[in-house]
Design an enzyme around this catalytic site. Sequence first.
Site, PDB file in Angstrom:
ATOM      1  N   SER A  64      67.751  26.656  56.900  1.00 32.98           N
ATOM      2  CA  SER A  64      66.955  25.724  57.699  1.00 32.98           C
ATOM      3  C   SER A  64      65.489  26.142  57.755  1.00 32.98           C
ATOM      4  O   SER A  64      65.148  27.313  57.574  1.00 32.98           O
ATOM      5  CB  SER A  64      67.498  25.648  59.134  1.00 32.98           C
TER       6      SER A  64
HETATM    7  N1  SAH Z   1      72.499  28.229  59.954  1.00 26.67           N
HETATM    8  C1  SAH Z   1      72.324  28.162  58.525  1.00 26.67           C
HETATM    9  C2  SAH Z   1      72.071  26.739  58.039  1.00 26.67           C
HETATM   10  C3  SAH Z   1      72.996  26.411  56.935  1.00 26.67           C
HETATM   11  S1  SAH Z   1      73.107  24.715  56.475  1.00 26.67           S
HETATM   12  C4  SAH Z   1      71.227  29.110  58.056  1.00 26.67           C
HETATM   13  O1  SAH Z   1      70.533  29.674  58.916  1.00 26.67           O
HETATM   14  O2  SAH Z   1      71.088  29.325  56.853  1.00 26.67           O
HETATM   15  C5  SAH Z   1      74.584  24.201  57.315  1.00 26.67           C
HETATM   16  C6  SAH Z   1      75.860  24.968  57.018  1.00 26.67           C
HETATM   17  O3  SAH Z   1      76.930  24.306  57.713  1.00 26.67           O
HETATM   18  C7  SAH Z   1      76.272  25.001  55.541  1.00 26.67           C
HETATM   19  O4  SAH Z   1      76.443  26.319  55.138  1.00 26.67           O
HETATM   20  C8  SAH Z   1      77.603  24.234  55.513  1.00 26.67           C
HETATM   21  O5  SAH Z   1      78.517  24.731  54.568  1.00 26.67           O
HETATM   22  C9  SAH Z   1      78.110  24.431  56.949  1.00 26.67           C
HETATM   23  N2  SAH Z   1      79.087  23.455  57.408  1.00 26.67           N
HETATM   24  C10 SAH Z   1      79.157  22.125  57.129  1.00 26.67           C
HETATM   25  N3  SAH Z   1      80.208  21.565  57.766  1.00 26.67           N
HETATM   26  C11 SAH Z   1      80.830  22.561  58.462  1.00 26.67           C
HETATM   27  C12 SAH Z   1      81.994  22.622  59.302  1.00 26.67           C
HETATM   28  N4  SAH Z   1      82.730  21.547  59.557  1.00 26.67           N
HETATM   29  N5  SAH Z   1      82.321  23.807  59.843  1.00 26.67           N
HETATM   30  C13 SAH Z   1      81.590  24.935  59.598  1.00 26.67           C
HETATM   31  N6  SAH Z   1      80.489  24.939  58.799  1.00 26.67           N
HETATM   32  C14 SAH Z   1      80.119  23.772  58.237  1.00 26.67           C
END
Ligand code: SAH
Length: 213
Positions: A64
Amino acid sequence: MKDTFKHKGLRQKLVEVVQSKGITDAKVLEAIGKVPRHLFMDSGFLDHAYQDKAFPIAAGQTISQPYTVAFQTELLQIKKDSKILEIGTGSGYQCAILCEMGAKVYSIERQLELFKLTSKFLPKIGYRPKKLIFGDGYKGLPDEAPFDGIIVTAGAPFVPKPLMSQLAIGGRLVIPVGDKVQIMTLFIRKGTKEFEKHEFGEFRFVPLLEDKN
Ligand code: SAH
């Protein structure tokens, strides 16, 4: 795994950028200034690590934008030892920011590849969340509830009920809600059935996906 003076300098500039966009919480700014974001990114993007932008990570996901991380973290109002659940571990950057601020962090990721990579990586650079879980964030983590804060870092088409019910009284759920564009939404649990709702501006996240099984 180097963190040089150059990186530290670039990070301080990033802190100023994030601050100029309206983040005021000193502890959040301090954490942004401490967590070495360049180590969370593929080497091809190293030059971009301290720009205030989202970037691709493994498995088609993104790390993000720092401003977004700061904005969501500020809404959580973390205190030392706050028990925080994160949905969407991804690169682990947001998780590291929460650890840096002294929170006890539980974080769920649904992509096995990312879960494995990040589980190995975070302790290597000194961050030790309470628990990283491979699973479906829609369900939350009932065994460890209640949480002082829950942060969803993917775009949720709707607010999953289990997340509301796993908040402590006084707890805060920060969740971007919407399909293509998301409205950053804060729920504060006032009582067993009472929630206060606040809406902030528009943000864009990768989607919170429903379980494949
Ligand atoms: N907090 C992260 C942002 C990653 S983007 C960072 O700091 O890098 C969002 C993430 O949510 C992705 O890795 C994706 O695989 C995950 N995601 C999507 N749907 C999800 C679900 N139902 N349960 C857990 N994780 C999920």
